[in-house]
Design an enzyme around this catalytic site. Structure first.
Site, PDB file in Angstrom:
ATOM      1  N   LYS A   1      -6.073  -5.748   1.705  1.00  0.00           N
ATOM      2  CA  LYS A   1      -4.883  -6.611   1.677  1.00  0.00           C
ATOM      3  C   LYS A   1      -3.759  -5.966   2.476  1.00  0.00           C
ATOM      4  CE  LYS A   1      -1.822  -8.880  -1.704  1.00  0.00           C
ATOM      5  NZ  LYS A   1      -1.358  -8.866  -3.110  1.00  0.00           N
TER       6      LYS A   1
ATOM      7  N   SER B   1      -1.438 -13.623  -4.807  1.00  0.00           N
ATOM      8  CA  SER B   1      -1.065 -13.359  -3.436  1.00  0.00           C
ATOM      9  C   SER B   1      -2.192 -12.722  -2.603  1.00  0.00           C
ATOM     10  CB  SER B   1       0.172 -12.459  -3.417  1.00  0.00           C
ATOM     11  OG  SER B   1      -0.116 -11.204  -4.003  1.00  0.00           O
TER      12      SER B   1
ATOM     13  N   SER C   1      -2.379 -11.544  -9.127  1.00  0.00           N
ATOM     14  CA  SER C   1      -2.625 -11.693  -7.683  1.00  0.00           C
ATOM     15  C   SER C   1      -4.026 -11.334  -7.193  1.00  0.00           C
ATOM     16  CB  SER C   1      -1.621 -10.848  -6.894  1.00  0.00           C
ATOM     17  OG  SER C   1      -0.377 -11.454  -6.905  1.00  0.00           O
TER      18      SER C   1
HETATM   19  C1  LIG Z   1       4.131  -6.819  -7.334  1.00  0.00           C
HETATM   20  O1  LIG Z   1       3.437  -5.785  -6.787  1.00  0.00           O
HETATM   21  C2  LIG Z   1       2.104  -6.011  -6.551  1.00  0.00           C
HETATM   22  C3  LIG Z   1       1.575  -4.734  -6.044  1.00  0.00           C
HETATM   23  O2  LIG Z   1       2.491  -3.917  -5.443  1.00  0.00           O
HETATM   24  C4  LIG Z   1       1.933  -7.164  -5.586  1.00  0.00           C
HETATM   25  O3  LIG Z   1       0.613  -7.500  -5.350  1.00  0.00           O
HETATM   26  C5  LIG Z   1       2.620  -8.350  -6.115  1.00  0.00           C
HETATM   27  O4  LIG Z   1       2.510  -9.383  -5.194  1.00  0.00           O
HETATM   28  C6  LIG Z   1       4.055  -7.987  -6.381  1.00  0.00           C
HETATM   29  N1  LIG Z   1       4.696  -9.151  -6.864  1.00  0.00           N
HETATM   30  C7  LIG Z   1       5.968  -9.398  -6.634  1.00  0.00           C
HETATM   31  C8  LIG Z   1       6.502 -10.696  -7.164  1.00  0.00           C
HETATM   32  O5  LIG Z   1       6.686  -8.614  -6.071  1.00  0.00           O
END
Ligand SMILES: *[C@@H]1O[C@H](CO)[C@@H](O)[C@H](O)[C@H]1NC(C)=O
Ligand SMILES: *[C@@H]1O[C@H](CO)[C@@H](O)[C@H](O)[C@H]1NC(C)=O
Length: 610
Positions: free
Chosen positions: A211, A287, A311
């Site tokens: 990723k 994500s 995610s």
């Molecule tokens: C929080 O951190 C994780 C890993 O660092 C990441 O995958 C995730 O998208 C983050 N989410 C936000 C909302 O920052």
């Protein structure tokens, strides 16, 4: 409109809350008050948010409407805050496990994992042959050892496949960056090692994608943005990537992701929208959208993602693959963008549970992240998957109201699998109540939002205008919480941990669907602006939060499909450091589901004989 002060909630002390099946705790359904927005509407909404006084008023109304004031800001609760969900090693009594010596090198760890796998035999006719299965790490390894194919040939097929998937008719947007020259160089080195009869480990020559939030040379780390890599050059591999490289894996590029991990759809206006291999008109989830999609499409048996709010597990479920999110602190975080500090964890997306296990063994460590207090060195256990028969007296905790708060297809499919598990293995389902799940979702949102806004402060002045419109809205909202609200959220974190610990005293794992909906359609108006769809977003992460907010390990396994053929995942959430049990249960579940696995619409076979 709630401009009037709503009443505050007074929470009963956690120890007095009844977690039994007949508890009178109320199940509050997520009542997200925000219409779907895309295109010019997102821009107008953002414009309002950024107005000096009206913007603050709008944020206030949003928080009020979404019950944040009532359930968190003005909440009265006695539990002290818990800031970091790092757990003591405790007294896990895991069955059928082997202890992994954390002093072993990554290749030795991978080999150690192989000894835990079910015994392989070419002619195992007893087992039902699934109609479809993805090639596994062991398949690659055997094909290379038998000289049936070389890593170089696989690399060439990989490059051709990615280029095919990027043509305008498919437009899958799997990768943010990949470098054919670098892939072939690694493949040639691996090919040479096989020719000399000296592969480094089972992972030698196996393609693995990363990723684009995790550092991996020779690429920059964009985090899905247009600017982050210019401000923060990538100078080294992240620790987990280093381990994979030491095992001889071919690192094939950086997968697409939702910008800054700030959304769940995987729609990225800068690098394209990752499409779902089971139906390219649908989202892949996020994500870690690209990492889920490349494994689903057969481009690599394993990819790494990061899971801060589902995610890894959520896109894995939407794309029909395994998603493993280990306990907080299990995988070293150095070289991963610090988008948040107390909820995110590197996770593994894989075609099979066995492959997730091998990579888990190779990259996990008994070391605690350097910014956290040390002194806790939990042992790494690996499950003996060869002994599935003996794992029988398992108790699955199930909270009916929550479990059933999903689409009809998901409910029917997941319930059917639970019956099968009971029938095949004699696992018992015990009914429980998990109180205040929606409160936990809001508290987690507030936490991740505040942490992400803090991370972003260093870039706000210079780069704010370079963000996609949906991410801009997200970051404007992320900055809207006070220190008091943050601390209240951490009090809720502690409270929830108490509830979960009590449940784990009665049950081995908590079981739930992985998502409340399956992959929804990608709409054209969202491609350039991103979209705000908090209703679908809340349904997608409905079952993910405890894994992140409480640092618990969790795994999702594909268990079926909805009426339109889109994958459905079932999730197990375990007590801290219980990855071995989770993987064991996941493997048992995979065994009873795999005869019905289906091939995605977009799929590449990198090993086949021509
Ligand atoms: C929080 O951190 C994780 C890993 O660092 C990441 O995958 C995730 O998208 C983050 N989410 C936000 C909302 O920052
Ligand atoms: C993909 O989804 C669309 C819209 O729901 C549907 O018309 C189409 O048949 C699906 N394609 C496949 C391969 O299932």
């Amino acid at each position: 409109m709630g401009l009037f002060r709503s009443k505050s909630v007074v929470y009963k002390p956690a120890r007095d809350v009844d977690l039994g099946p007949h508890s009178d705790e109320f199940y509050l359904q997520a009542n997200v008050k925000a219409p779907r927005m895309a295109g010019v509407l997102v821009k107008i909404f953002n414009w309002f948010l950024e107005l000096p006084i009206l913007g603050s008023l709008l944020l206030y109304v949003l928080k009020e409407d979404n019950l944040i004031h009532k359930l968190i800001t003005r909440a009265k609760l006695e539990e002290p805050p818990l800031y970091v969900p790092l757990h003591q090693s405790g007294d896990l009594r895991e069955k059928e496990v082997k202890c992994l010596d954390s002093a072993l090198s990554p290749p030795e760890k991978a080999e150690f994992a192989i000894e835990c796998l079910p015994v392989y035999s070419e002619n195992n006719y007893d087992e039902i042959k699934p109609s479809f299965c993805r090639w596994t790490i062991m398949d690659y390894c055997r094909a290379y050892r038998s000289e049936h194919i070389t890593p170089r040939m696989v690399a060439q097929r990989f490059i051709a496949a990615v280029s095919d998937s990027s043509k305008p008719t498919l437009n899958m947007a799997f990768f943010i960056d990949y470098n054919a020259h670098d892939i072939l160089r690694q493949a040639d080195e691996s090919t040479l090692r096989y020719q000399r009869g000296k592969p480094i480990s089972v992972l030698d020559g196996v393609p693995i994608a990363i990723k684009d939030e995790i550092d991996c040379l020779p690429y920059q780390t964009t985090g899905g943005t247009k600017f982050l890599h210019k401000q923060r050059p990538c100078t080294d591999d992240a620790c987990c990537v280093k381990h994979l490289r030491l095992c001889g894996a071919i690192l094939v590029g950086k997968t697409n992701m939702h910008e800054l991990g700030s959304g769940t759809s995987g729609i990225n206006p800068h690098y394209g929208t990752t499409r779902n291999p089971y139906n390219s008109t649908k989202i892949a989830g996020g994500s870690s959208s690209g990492s889920a999609a490349v494994v689903s499409a057969g481009l690599c048996p394993v990819a790494l993602g990061v899971d801060g709010g589902g995610s890894v597990r959520m896109p894995a479920a939407l794309c029909g693959v395994i998603g493993l999110k280990p306990s907080f602190g299990r995988i070293p975080h150095s070289g991963v963008l610090p988008l948040n500090w107390t909820v995110g964890m590197v996770g593994i997306l894989a075609g099979t549970v066995e492959d997730a296990l091998i990579v888990y063994a190779a990259i996990s460590s008994g070391e605690i992240p350097s910014h956290q207090p040390s002194g806790i060195l939990p042992k790494i256990h690996l499950p003996l998957l060869s002994m599935t028969k003996s794992i029988s007296d398992i108790r699955l905790a199930k909270y009916d109201k929550w479990f059933n708060d999903c689409s009809e297809d998901i409910k029917a499919c997941c319930s059917k699998v639970l019956n099968k598990l009971q029938h095949h293995y004699g696992w018992k389902t015990i009914d429980v109540t998990i109180p205040e799940i929606e409160v936990m979702r809001l508290a987690h949102y507030l936490t991740i939002a505040s942490e992400c806004a803090t991370f972003f402060d260093a870039f706000r002045e210079k780069n704010f205008a370079e963000l996609g419109w949906d991410t801009r809205v997200a970051l404007n909202v992320y900055g809207a919480f006070s220190s008091k609200e943050y601390i209240k959220a951490q009090k809720i974190r502690n409270r929830q941990l108490m509830f979960h610990k009590k449940i784990f005293a009665e049950a081995d794992v908590i079981v739930s669907p992985t998502t409340g909906v399956t992959a929804y359609p990608i709409r054209d108006d969202a491609l350039k602006s991103g979209e705000l769809d908090y209703v679908n977003g809340a349904a997608l992460i409905r079952y993910s939060i405890a894994g992140n907010f409480l640092g618990l390990p969790a795994v999702t396994v594909p268990v079926g499909y909805d009426k339109t053929g889109l994958p459905i995942g079932l999730q197990f959430i375990g007590s801290p450091w219980s990855e071995a049990t989770l993987i064991h249960l996941a493997s048992a579940m995979q065994t009873i589901c795999k005869s019905e696995y289906r091939k995605p619409q977009v799929f590449y076979d990198l090993i086949k004989e021509d």
